[in-house]
Every structure is written in structure tokens, then in C-alpha cells.
Design a protein around this motif. Structure first.
Motif, PDB file in Angstrom:
ATOM      1  N   THR A 331     -41.568   8.372  18.573  1.00 11.02           N
ATOM      2  CA  THR A 331     -42.588   7.683  17.685  1.00 11.02           C
ATOM      3  C   THR A 331     -42.988   8.912  15.850  1.00 11.02           C
ATOM      4  O   THR A 331     -42.175   8.285  14.586  1.00 11.02           O
ATOM      5  N   GLU A 332     -43.953   9.841  16.919  1.00 14.08           N
ATOM      6  CA  GLU A 332     -43.856  11.198  16.304  1.00 14.08           C
ATOM      7  C   GLU A 332     -42.550  12.350  15.451  1.00 14.08           C
ATOM      8  O   GLU A 332     -42.633  12.423  14.119  1.00 14.08           O
ATOM      9  N   HIS A 333     -41.731  12.187  15.904  1.00 15.33           N
ATOM     10  CA  HIS A 333     -39.969  12.911  15.639  1.00 15.33           C
ATOM     11  C   HIS A 333     -39.402  12.201  14.566  1.00 15.33           C
ATOM     12  O   HIS A 333     -39.172  12.460  13.906  1.00 15.33           O
ATOM     13  N   PHE A 334     -39.748  10.517  14.904  1.00 16.80           N
ATOM     14  CA  PHE A 334     -38.782   9.252  13.834  1.00 16.80           C
ATOM     15  C   PHE A 334     -40.132   9.611  12.620  1.00 16.80           C
ATOM     16  O   PHE A 334     -39.520   8.019  11.929  1.00 16.80           O
ATOM     17  N   HIS A 335     -40.839  10.318  12.201  1.00 16.85           N
ATOM     18  CA  HIS A 335     -41.825   9.540  11.317  1.00 16.85           C
ATOM     19  C   HIS A 335     -41.802   9.563  10.437  1.00 16.85           C
ATOM     20  O   HIS A 335     -41.827   8.161   9.536  1.00 16.85           O
ATOM     21  N   TYR A 336     -40.825  10.355  10.072  1.00 15.65           N
ATOM     22  CA  TYR A 336     -40.207  11.375   8.788  1.00 15.65           C
ATOM     23  C   TYR A 336     -39.133  10.955   8.081  1.00 15.65           C
ATOM     24  O   TYR A 336     -38.658  10.559   7.635  1.00 15.65           O
ATOM     25  N   GLY A 337     -38.538  10.159   9.005  1.00 17.41           N
ATOM     26  CA  GLY A 337     -36.548  10.001   9.600  1.00 17.41           C
ATOM     27  C   GLY A 337     -36.081  10.930   9.150  1.00 17.41           C
ATOM     28  O   GLY A 337     -36.434  11.529   9.632  1.00 17.41           O
ATOM     29  N   PRO A 338     -34.845  10.368   8.759  1.00 17.35           N
ATOM     30  CA  PRO A 338     -34.607   9.644   7.867  1.00 17.35           C
ATOM     31  C   PRO A 338     -33.623   7.376   8.451  1.00 17.35           C
ATOM     32  O   PRO A 338     -33.634   7.185   7.393  1.00 17.35           O
ATOM     33  N   ALA A 339     -33.625   8.255   9.889  1.00 20.10           N
ATOM     34  CA  ALA A 339     -33.383   6.857  10.785  1.00 20.10           C
ATOM     35  C   ALA A 339     -34.582   6.285  11.186  1.00 20.10           C
ATOM     36  O   ALA A 339     -35.287   6.620  10.857  1.00 20.10           O
ATOM     37  N   THR A 340     -34.678   5.339  12.883  1.00 17.17           N
ATOM     38  CA  THR A 340     -35.629   4.663  12.750  1.00 17.17           C
ATOM     39  C   THR A 340     -36.016   4.856  14.139  1.00 17.17           C
ATOM     40  O   THR A 340     -35.147   5.067  15.853  1.00 17.17           O
ATOM     41  N   TYR A 341     -37.152   4.510  15.191  1.00 14.90           N
ATOM     42  CA  TYR A 341     -37.415   4.521  16.602  1.00 14.90           C
ATOM     43  C   TYR A 341     -38.016   3.331  16.585  1.00 14.90           C
ATOM     44  O   TYR A 341     -39.358   2.972  16.467  1.00 14.90           O
ATOM     45  N   GLN A 342     -37.765   2.475  17.994  1.00 20.16           N
ATOM     46  CA  GLN A 342     -38.184   1.143  18.141  1.00 20.16           C
ATOM     47  C   GLN A 342     -38.764   1.381  19.833  1.00 20.16           C
ATOM     48  O   GLN A 342     -37.790   1.779  20.833  1.00 20.16           O
ATOM     49  N   GLY A 343     -39.629   1.618  20.275  1.00 20.85           N
ATOM     50  CA  GLY A 343     -39.957   1.827  22.212  1.00 20.85           C
ATOM     51  C   GLY A 343     -40.183  -0.304  21.717  1.00 20.85           C
ATOM     52  O   GLY A 343     -41.421  -0.541  20.879  1.00 20.85           O
ATOM     53  N   LEU A 344     -40.089  -0.925  23.572  1.00 19.68           N
ATOM     54  CA  LEU A 344     -40.623  -1.946  23.439  1.00 19.68           C
ATOM     55  C   LEU A 344     -40.710  -1.986  25.254  1.00 19.68           C
ATOM     56  O   LEU A 344     -39.760  -1.340  25.876  1.00 19.68           O
ATOM     57  N   PHE A 345     -42.015  -2.043  25.204  1.00 21.43           N
ATOM     58  CA  PHE A 345     -42.891  -2.074  26.768  1.00 21.43           C
ATOM     59  C   PHE A 345     -42.394  -3.603  27.518  1.00 21.43           C
ATOM     60  O   PHE A 345     -43.111  -4.453  26.634  1.00 21.43           O
ATOM     61  N   LEU A 346     -41.717  -3.645  28.388  1.00 19.58           N
ATOM     62  CA  LEU A 346     -41.657  -5.380  29.149  1.00 19.58           C
ATOM     63  C   LEU A 346     -42.192  -5.199  30.679  1.00 19.58           C
ATOM     64  O   LEU A 346     -42.146  -4.187  31.014  1.00 19.58           O
ATOM     65  N   PRO A 347     -43.138  -5.828  30.398  1.00 20.59           N
ATOM     66  CA  PRO A 347     -43.659  -5.787  32.387  1.00 20.59           C
ATOM     67  C   PRO A 347     -42.586  -5.967  33.266  1.00 20.59           C
ATOM     68  O   PRO A 347     -41.321  -6.210  33.227  1.00 20.59           O
ATOM     69  N   GLY A 348     -43.054  -4.982  34.865  1.00 17.79           N
ATOM     70  CA  GLY A 348     -41.722  -5.605  35.642  1.00 17.79           C
ATOM     71  C   GLY A 348     -40.999  -4.126  36.223  1.00 17.79           C
ATOM     72  O   GLY A 348     -41.620  -2.919  35.613  1.00 17.79           O
ATOM     73  N   PRO A 349     -40.173  -3.884  37.316  1.00 23.86           N
ATOM     74  CA  PRO A 349     -39.631  -2.669  37.515  1.00 23.86           C
ATOM     75  C   PRO A 349     -38.543  -2.368  37.124  1.00 23.86           C
ATOM     76  O   PRO A 349     -38.154  -2.801  35.872  1.00 23.86           O
ATOM     77  N   HIS A 350     -38.175  -1.676  37.430  1.00 26.84           N
ATOM     78  CA  HIS A 350     -36.134  -0.875  37.000  1.00 26.84           C
ATOM     79  C   HIS A 350     -35.796  -1.487  37.255  1.00 26.84           C
ATOM     80  O   HIS A 350     -35.051  -1.677  37.855  1.00 26.84           O
ATOM     81  N   ARG A 351     -35.560  -2.204  35.791  1.00 25.77           N
ATOM     82  CA  ARG A 351     -33.632  -2.788  35.766  1.00 25.77           C
ATOM     83  C   ARG A 351     -33.364  -3.007  34.535  1.00 25.77           C
ATOM     84  O   ARG A 351     -33.880  -3.045  33.706  1.00 25.77           O
ATOM     85  N   PHE A 352     -32.181  -3.307  34.760  1.00 26.10           N
ATOM     86  CA  PHE A 352     -31.433  -4.109  33.231  1.00 26.10           C
ATOM     87  C   PHE A 352     -31.285  -5.401  32.691  1.00 26.10           C
ATOM     88  O   PHE A 352     -30.038  -5.078  33.070  1.00 26.10           O
ATOM     89  N   ASP A 353     -32.405  -6.080  33.107  1.00 22.21           N
ATOM     90  CA  ASP A 353     -32.666  -7.778  32.949  1.00 22.21           C
ATOM     91  C   ASP A 353     -31.467  -8.241  31.470  1.00 22.21           C
ATOM     92  O   ASP A 353     -31.517  -7.566  30.759  1.00 22.21           O
ATOM     93  N   ARG A 354     -31.787  -9.691  31.788  1.00 25.42           N
ATOM     94  CA  ARG A 354     -30.944 -10.676  30.684  1.00 25.42           C
ATOM     95  C   ARG A 354     -32.354 -10.184  29.210  1.00 25.42           C
ATOM     96  O   ARG A 354     -31.654 -10.170  28.242  1.00 25.42           O
TER      97      ARG A 354
END
Length: 368
Positions: A331-354
Motif C-alpha cells: 500500500t505504501e509503495h503504490f501510494h503515490y502511483g502512478p499505478a494502483t494496488y489492491q489487497g484482498l483478504f479472504l478466509p480459508g487455506p492456500h488455494r485458487f478457488d472460483r
């Protein structure tokens, strides 16, 4: 002449290739990361051969093959929408999963999918072929076997010297349990131990396991970028687990990548010590890298691309505090851009589900 079996089965030309290759250079970050990982300069984009062609469920697919300059040929899968105009280009980077008998096919559903690919999709991807889903959404998706996986696997017959005793122990245990492993299961166990030998050889040659994976990924990126139907200014990458580590390195090495999605592969290096580092591949633990670039810093790079990171809150491979700290640093690295960062936290274990796949798809659609 020694009668000891080669530990570089099928890759006996690798040492000469690395010795003769120039180091990859570019802007300051590219040159720095390439130097830390030991990435050779890829040659001109390779000649590509179409091996197979099919159309199914809204997707036009092709099986491609090319050579990287050493080792066995690369097998890859190219997917695009069956109808309508093609869109931005995506490079799909397959995970590690302790399975080297199968490479990028785990991301692709095609006529006659191998049992190994189907099993991985069921266990880690909620039984969905993420590349097909992205192609149906309008992307041109290229997924390739990288260094040491699938078509690019190392030959282990006959077994290298150190592996003989290791596999003898496994075979005795299988016999005692009345278990007959298939060829792929046997290979994956042996290849897991052999990764240490590959890393040793890479170190002797002045490169690294991660550096050679990155080399293969750069060659594949040049193939994708050279396709007539792909807008070279709208290129993204995505990867889960080990594929996420590959995505971070590739985005740092190539400033033209516009968007990157990493799933379940984010933490600080310090947080891996003392209890978590041993769960990870040499692809993620290059000697000396952490002294210069932490993983969030490597991922952010120039902060000129759009970045999504999906975290599994109960991920068994990463400590919670390491993920939270990484999210804060990104979040700090991307604070001044020029691009964007999104972090999404989801419950559950290691996987790449739907749910995670849909989040990645929406992010890439909005970013490219």
C-alpha cells in the motif's frame, strides 16, 4: 570418463548456454533483479510451431511448441475467444504444488486433459480451468511449461547418484504399504528432491533456479507479445502460489507489463524465519535476494503497473503477520502511483478457488 549418471538429464547443454549468454540488462530495476537472480538475456522471440488446434465451449485453443536455446522444447497452450475480437494478452504462470510431471496444462481444459492436470484443478482450482475462463472473458491467454516442469522436466532415468538412496527409501515404504505409484507420482517425488540439485548447478553456473524460471517466462512473454492479435501495450500476468512468485519477478524484469495478479504468494522474507521458509521452493528463496529486495518491494517494482494480491487468511504457507505487513508495505509503495494496488483478504487455506479467480478476472478486465 565417469560412469556416474548425469544429474542434468536432458539439460546437458544448459551449462554451455549459461556460460555463453549475456546477462539481461535494462532499466535500473531490470538490471538489478536480473543480476540478483542471474537471468540470461533471451534471444529473439523463438520460432513457434502449432502442434494442435481445437475449439470448445467458447474457446479457440492451440497447442504450441518452441525451443528456448537449451534443454527440451517448451510446450504451451494458447487460448482466445472463439467468437468476436481478441483482447489484451495474458501470460498464465502455473503453480509449483510439488508436481513437476504436469506444467501449465493444470490451467487449461482441453480435449483429453491428462489425469494429473485434472487432479490439480480439482484440488487447488475448485475444478475450474482458469485460462479458459479468462479466454471466454475476452483475453488472449498463453500458458507455458516453465523450466523443470512438464515438457521442460529434467530426465531422472537413470537416477542421479544422490537420488538413488532417496528413492530406494520411498520404494521400500511403498512396497511395505502395498502401494504401487504411477509414473507421475514416482517422478514428482524424485523431482521434488532433485530441485535441490538443480539449485546447486544453477549456483555453480552463476544463476539461480528462479533466474532460469524467469528466463523461460521472458521467452514466453516474447511469444505472447509477438502475436498479431495481441495489443503489445495491454499485457498482464497472473499466477497462484509459485506462479505468483514468478509473476512478481517477471513484472520487475519487464517494465512493459501493465497488470499483475498474485494469488496466495505474498509475505515479507523475514517472516518466513524460522518456521516457514522450509515449506517453499528454490523459486522463492534465491540466496542473497532478501538482502537487497524484500518480496513486497520486488512485487511493487516501479509501481507503474496495476497490482492485485489475493491473500488466504488461513494460508498454511505464510504467517498472518507476514501477509499483513506485506499488504501494508505494498500500500505504501503504490501510494503515490502512478499505478494502483489492491489487497484482498479472504478466509480459508492456500488455494485458487472460483471466488479468487473471479476477483482476478474482474481486476484484469478493469486494468487492461
Amino acid at each position: 570418463m565417469s560412469d556416474r549418471p548425469s544429474s542434468l538429464g536432458g539439460y546437458e547443454d544448459w551449462p554451455d548456454f549459461v556460460r555463453d549468454a549475456s546477462a539481461l540488462t535494462g532499466d535500473e530495476l531490470t538490471t538489478t533483479v536480473a543480476g540478483l537472480l542471474g537471468v540470461p538475456e533471451p534471444p529473439q522471440p523463438p520460432a513457434v510451431r502449432i502442434v494442435d488446434d481445437w475449439q470448445s465451449d467458447g474457446v479457440h485453443g492451440q497447442v504450441l511448441e518452441w525451443t528456448t536455446g537449451f534443454g527440451p522444447p517448451t510446450r504451451a497452450w494458447l487460448l482466445r475467444p472463439a467468437d468476436g475480437p481478441s483482447g489484451p494478452g495474458l501470460l498464465g504462470l502455473h503453480c509449483h504444488a510439488g508436481v513437476k510431471s504436469v506444467g501449465a496444462e493444470r490451467l487449461v481444459e482441453l480435449p483429453g486433459s491428462s489425469a494429473g492436470a485434472v487432479k490439480l484443478r480439482q484440488e487447488l482450482y475448485e475444478d475450474r480451468a482458469v485460462a479458459n475462463e479468462l479466454a471466454r472473458a475476452g483475453f488472449v491467454v498463453l500458458c507455458h511449461d516453465t523450466f523443470a516442469w512438464g515438457s521442460r522436466r529434467f530426465g531422472l532415468d537413470p537416477l542421479p547418484w544422490r537420488l538413488r538412496d532417496v528413492m530406494a527409501t520411498y520404494e521400500a515404504a511403498w512396497l511395505a504399504a502395498d502401494h504401487s505409484p504411477g509414473d507421475d507420482e514416482w517422478y514428482d517425488v524424485a523431482a521434488g528432491h532433485h530441485e535441490n540439485s538443480i539449485a546447486k548447478a544453477a549456483g555453480l553456473l552463476g544463476t539461480s533456479f528462479a533466474g532460469m524460471v524467469a528466463y523461460d517466462d521472458l521467452v514466453a512473454l516474447s511469444v505472447l507479445r509477438g502475436l498479431d492479435e495481441v495489443d503489445a501495450d495491454r499485457i498482464g500476468v497472473f499466477g497462484f502460489s509459485g506462479g505468483g512468485a514468478r509473476s512478481a519477478a517477471l513484472t520487475a524484469l519487464d517494465p512493459a507489463i501493465k497488470a499483475s495478479a498474485i494469488v496466495c504468494m505474498m509475505t515479507t522474507y523475514d517472516s518466513l524465519l524460522p518456521a516457514y521458509f522450509d515449506a517453499h521452493t528454490w523459486m522463492f528463496t534465491t540466496p542473497g535476494l532478501a538482502r537487497h529486495l524484500d518480496h513486497p518491494s520486488l512485487t511493487a517494482g516501479r509501481a507503474s503497473h496495476h497490482q492485485l494480491v489475493v491473500y488466504a487468511e488461513d494460508d498454511e504457507l505464510f504467517p498472518p503477520q507476514g501477509m499483513l505487513t506485506a499488504d501494508r508495505e505494498l500500500t505504501e509503495h503504490f501510494h503515490y502511483g502512478p499505478a494502483t494496488y489492491q489487497g484482498l483478504f479472504l478466509p480459508g487455506p492456500h488455494r485458487f478457488d472460483r471466488e479468487m479467480q473471479d476477483a482476478v478476472k474482474d481486476f484484469l478486465l478493469s486494468s487492461l
